[in-house]
Write an enzyme that holds these catalytic residues in place. Structure first.
Site, short mmCIF file in Angstrom:
data_model
loop_
_atom_site.label_atom_id
_atom_site.label_comp_id
_atom_site.label_asym_id
_atom_site.label_seq_id
_atom_site.Cartn_x
_atom_site.Cartn_y
_atom_site.Cartn_z
N TYR A 174 34.13 34.83 33.43
CA TYR A 174 35.28 35.27 32.59
C TYR A 174 36.52 35.75 33.62
CZ TYR A 174 37.94 37.57 29.12
OH TYR A 174 38.96 38.16 28.29
N LYS A 178 40.08 34.63 34.55
CA LYS A 178 41.16 35.52 34.33
C LYS A 178 41.79 35.57 35.66
CE LYS A 178 40.98 35.97 29.87
NZ LYS A 178 41.98 35.14 29.06
#
Ligand code: NDP
Length: 266
Positions: A174, A178
């Site tokens: 993640y 991002k």
């Protein structure tokens, strides 16, 4: 696809008293618009008069959100689509163009987590998170940019995360996705500026949604202990910043990351 035309909201005094709202006549696509932050963003943009296109994988959830948005008196289009699939992303953009003939705002909000420690992470945990959070944003941005280039205007707003700037244990997939989204934001901002297309990112901290609810209580408390404002944020508090970036007050802003995190990351 469900196509709806909302009625204009007119004050009791009649049509002459109708006040133009900031985003009236503009068309906004919100991926992952069915719940959480995306739903709050759809509400904020619709309150400002934008026509909204909400998208996600589950028709039932989208239907419920579309009903609420219709209550705000704006046209609403629901498109069931998985942003990680090129055909779906292209269809979402195509159906929006067919219905509204323009696209003014894209909010790349759809996102998932598959949290686990690095050494336990499966290839599939990595691939799925990168596919939805980063590839999905790329596919949508590419398809929408072609429309915005012809219009010579547009706003693209990517929902990143504090994890993309500071990293988060248990989230290498993640955090990487991002951080990649922040890089995509800056590169696209440079490429698209000549057509008046502004590209920015909003990076939330801990926000009260289904995603945050899936974090184990101890891990949530550990993050909260690092938040100077001492509380979790709301989807609305993120949506207010997106509303600003989509509107007429944000004309000299591009390639920026705006952190909305109660001070978690400064
Ligand atoms: P939720 O899990 O509450 O909602 C996620 C939304 O994305 C849903 O509407 C979901 O709809 C949609 N979605 C998921 N996968 C796909 C897909 N493949 N294609 C299309 N839509 C999809 O998450 P949040 O509202 O919390 O998160 C929204 C964004 O904000 C994400 O990008 C997330 O990474 C980011 N963020 C969230 C934080 C938080 O603390 N909550 C913190 C920092 C960033 P459906 O399942 O029906 O497809």
């Amino acid at each position: 696809m469900i196509d709806r035309e909302g009625g204009r909201r007119v004050s009791a005094g009649g049509a002459n008293e109708h006040m133009a709202k900031g985003l009236e006549g503009r068309v906004a696509i919100i991926t992952g618009g069915s719940r959480g932050i995306g739903r709050a963003v759809a509400h904020s943009l619709a309150e400002d008069g934008a026509s909204v296109v909400v998208s996600g994988r589950h028709a039932g959830r989208l239907e419920a959100t579309a009903k609420e948005l219709e209550g705000l008196g704006v046209p609403v289009l629901v498109v069931v689509a998985d942003v990680a699939r090129r055909e779906d992303a292209d269809r979402l953009v195509g159906q929006t163009k067919d219905r509204f003939a323009r696209i003014d705002v894209l909010v790349n909000n759809a996102g998932i987590t598959r949290d686990t420690l690095l050494v336990r992470m499966k290839d599939d945990d990595w691939d799925q998170v990168l596919d939805v959070n980063l590839r999905g944003a790329f596919l949508m941005t590419r398809a929408v940019a072609k429309v915005m280039i012809r219009q010579k205007s547009g706003r693209i707003i990517n929902i990143a995360s504090a994890a993309g700037a500071m990293g988060n244990a248990g989230q290498v997939n993640y955090s990487a996705a991002k951080a990649g989204l922040i890089g995509l934001t800056k590169a696209a901002a440079r490429e698209l500026s000549r057509w008046g297309i502004l590209v920015n990112a909003v990076a939330p901290g801990l926000i009260d949604t289904d995603m945050a609810a899936s974090i184990p209580p101890e891990a949530r408390e550990a993050v909260l202990a690092q938040v100077p404002l001492g509380r979790i944020g709301s989807g609305r508090e993120v949506a207010e910043v997106v509303r600003f970036l989509a509107g007429d007050g944000a004309t000299y802003l591009t390639g920026q990351v705006i952190h909305v995190n109660g001070g978690l990351y400064m």
